[in-house]
Write a protein that holds these residues in place. Structure first.
Motif, PDB file in Angstrom:
ATOM      1  N   ILE A 237     -18.277  14.142  -0.558  1.00 48.18           N
ATOM      2  CA  ILE A 237     -17.139  13.621  -1.326  1.00 48.18           C
ATOM      3  C   ILE A 237     -17.493  12.242  -1.854  1.00 48.18           C
ATOM      4  N   ASN A 238     -17.322  12.034  -3.175  1.00 45.87           N
ATOM      5  CA  ASN A 238     -17.688  10.742  -3.750  1.00 45.87           C
ATOM      6  C   ASN A 238     -16.914  10.502  -5.049  1.00 45.87           C
ATOM      7  N   GLY A 239     -16.384   9.282  -5.178  1.00 47.76           N
ATOM      8  CA  GLY A 239     -15.685   8.921  -6.400  1.00 47.76           C
ATOM      9  C   GLY A 239     -14.962   7.601  -6.237  1.00 47.76           C
ATOM     10  N   PRO A 240     -14.515   6.994  -7.349  1.00 47.45           N
ATOM     11  CA  PRO A 240     -13.831   5.699  -7.291  1.00 47.45           C
ATOM     12  C   PRO A 240     -12.396   5.842  -6.782  1.00 47.45           C
ATOM     13  N   ALA A 241     -11.798   4.711  -6.431  1.00 52.15           N
ATOM     14  CA  ALA A 241     -10.404   4.696  -5.955  1.00 52.15           C
ATOM     15  C   ALA A 241      -9.463   4.973  -7.120  1.00 52.15           C
ATOM     16  N   ILE A 242      -8.680   6.016  -6.968  1.00 51.71           N
ATOM     17  CA  ILE A 242      -7.685   6.396  -7.977  1.00 51.71           C
ATOM     18  C   ILE A 242      -6.383   6.673  -7.244  1.00 51.71           C
ATOM     19  N   LYS A 243      -5.291   6.055  -7.659  1.00 50.86           N
ATOM     20  CA  LYS A 243      -3.997   6.305  -7.023  1.00 50.86           C
ATOM     21  C   LYS A 243      -3.235   7.312  -7.878  1.00 50.86           C
ATOM     22  N   LEU A 244      -2.903   8.447  -7.285  1.00 57.39           N
ATOM     23  CA  LEU A 244      -2.223   9.528  -7.987  1.00 57.39           C
ATOM     24  C   LEU A 244      -0.706   9.385  -7.858  1.00 57.39           C
ATOM     25  N   ASN A 245       0.004   9.832  -8.873  1.00 53.32           N
ATOM     26  CA  ASN A 245       1.453   9.936  -8.718  1.00 53.32           C
ATOM     27  C   ASN A 245       1.766  11.140  -7.828  1.00 53.32           C
ATOM     28  N   SER A 246       3.024  11.235  -7.401  1.00 57.45           N
ATOM     29  CA  SER A 246       3.371  12.246  -6.404  1.00 57.45           C
ATOM     30  C   SER A 246       3.149  13.673  -6.913  1.00 57.45           C
ATOM     31  N   GLY A 247       3.460  13.945  -8.187  1.00 61.57           N
ATOM     32  CA  GLY A 247       3.282  15.296  -8.728  1.00 61.57           C
ATOM     33  C   GLY A 247       1.832  15.717  -8.731  1.00 61.57           C
TER      34      GLY A 247
END
Length: 497
Positions: A383-393
């Motif tokens: 698993i690898n990738g930058p920090a991304i904050k997702l919305n709840s949906g």
């Protein structure tokens, strides 16, 4: 007055009408004092006695160098248990505990000068005990026919009760002042119909940014509040004499010169203060800065709205999952297993969102939680990738899709054999002045993969649900070397703002 004194009053007319003390003076053995028999007293002495006996104010005469004491009815209350023993005694013996003080009085006044004391503190022995007393004392020389000082007239007014009362009032005022200054709420006192600041406490100073307000009107000291209705409220309180209150009132305050006005919220009371004539002269201002409370309540309301929205969406999702799972299942056992797995995936996503309130969920956390339940060996996943904050949906959609991919990999794909791996990577790309999130699920090292003979609900979740929720494009390939899933979606549609 003793009857003998009344009968002989015509012999000593200067004692007539002099009250109880006139009788006592008439009967006293003056021959045993430096004054000699009363019939031989000089006219200056008789005139002075005539004056003090007819005066209600406490007066004592100190005659001659030794200060022989002659006093009126008013003085007897002051003398207390020393009356009538002080009549005819010299002042040094009459008040032995303050002999030095009286010696100074005699020396100065017999020298032709006057003395005056206000609230003079002395310790006197009265009623058998030492008492701390305060007095207003006025001493004047009494002159003989030739104009020479021969005695001292002393007006003695005890002020002990008033002094002690003043001290109590001062102590109470000081106590109230400390309470005023230490109060956690803000307070101010305004004077007159123009509302001039007389007093403010530290709480009020903090509220208005420590501006210099004392001595200024509210309009002068806080010009930004002039058009916000607060002066109108003060005018109403001053005019009607009734308290004016407000709760969670918004107020813009210029708390710093180099910053824009700041929005605060206050609970306050404007309490009119009346004088002895029942006229409103001041307004006491008391209140609390409740900004944090108001913002907290608003945040709580937002959270409740978000919770309500999230619960409704979750219930709708659960219903849809249950319906589609049962419709596509070939057996009750398969339906039960699939339904449990999908609801657990939904629960994990909800748990991540709940821990982070309404601020969305980090993509890496969603992926880790989704794949953790399908393999105890974390080395099976890359698993690898930058920090991304997702919305709840988006977080819910990703969680469900990852559950389906992990389930398929465990049953038929890379996770079904010990040598298989799953690579989950994501990047952010800039295209046409927009940012896009590109996510890849790639299986390697597993058995040879062939496309399914029928399209189930799992495939629908993986492709259509994610695409719909993210506004992106999905692609699911059943390559012989392993399953490949990709998502290309505008970042602004899935990122929490």
């Amino acid at each position: 007055m003793p009857q003998a004194a009344i009968d002989q009053a015509h012999d000593l007319p200067f004692l007539a009408g002099g009250g109880d003390m006139a009788g006592r003076i008439r009967l006293h053995n003056w021959s045993a004092t430096p004054l000699g028999p009363i019939e031989t007293w000089p006219e200056a002495l008789k005139a002075a006695v005539r004056i003090i006996l007819r005066t209600p104010i406490p007066i004592v005469m100190l005659w001659g160098p030794s200060g022989v004491m002659i006093y009126n009815d008013g003085y007897t209350e002051f003398a207390a248990d020393r009356h009538p023993g002080q009549l005819g005694a010299n002042v040094r013996e009459g008040w032995a505990e303050v002999a030095d003080f009286n010696d100074n009085v005699m020396n100065i006044c017999l020298g032709g000068e006057t003395l005056s004391y206000r609230d003079q503190e002395l310790t006197l022995i009265r009623n058998g005990a030492a008492q701390q007393v305060w007095m207003n004392l006025d001493y004047s020389p009494v002159l003989d026919e030739q104009g020479h000082p021969v005695g001292v007239m002393a007006i003695v007014v005890e002020t002990t009760a008033r002094v002690l009362a003043d001290r109590r009032i001062a102590a109470e005022h000081e106590r109230l002042q400390r309470l005023f200054e230490q109060a956690p709420s803000f307070m101010a006192m305004l004077r007159g119909e123009n509302h001039i600041f007389e007093m403010v406490n530290p709480g009020y100073m903090k509220l208005v940014g420590n501006r210099d307000v004392v001595g200024k009107t509210v309009a002068e000291a806080l010009p930004e509040v002039a058009t916000q209705g607060f002066i109108d409220m003060l005018d109403t309180a001053f005019r009607t004499g009734e308290a004016v209150t407000g709760q969670a009132l918004p107020v813009l305050l210029q708390r710093s010169e180099d910053q824009a006005p700041e929005q605060r919220y206050v609970d306050l009371v404007y309490q009119p203060i009346r004088n002895d004539e029942n006229v409103v002269t001041q307004i006491f201002v008391q209140g609390s800065d409740v900004t944090e409370r108001v913002l907290g309540e608003r945040q709580q309301q937002l959270l409740m709205s978000e919770l309500d929205h999230r619960v409704r969406n979750t219930l709708a999702t659960v219903c849809a999952i249950a319906t589609r799972t049962l419709r596509g299942a070939t057996s009750l056992e398969e339906a039960e297993a699939s339904l449990n797995a999908r609801i657990l995936a939904l629960s994990r996503a909800q748990d991540i969102l709940t821990r982070r309130s309404s601020d969305g969920a980090e993509l890496g956390s969603v992926i880790a939680a989704s794949v953790r339940s399908h393999s105890d060996d974390h080395q099976r996943f890359r698993i690898n990738g930058p920090a991304i904050k997702l919305n709840s949906g988006a977080a819910l959609a990703f969680s469900l899709a990852l559950n389906e991919l992990s389930t398929n990999a465990t049953k038929y794909g890379a996770l079904s054999v010990d040598s298989g791996l799953v690579h989950i990577t994501w990047t952010v790309e800039q295209r046409d002045n927009k940012r896009f999130l590109l996510i890849t699920w790639e299986e390697t090292g597993g058995p040879v993969v062939s496309p399914p003979t029928r399209r189930g609900f799992g495939s629908t979740l993986i492709e259509e649900a994610v695409a719909t929720e993210t506004g992106g494009t999905t692609r699911l390939e059943y390559r012989p070397a392993g399953v490949l899933f990709t998502l290309d979606a505008p970042l602004e549609d899935i990122e929490e703002h």
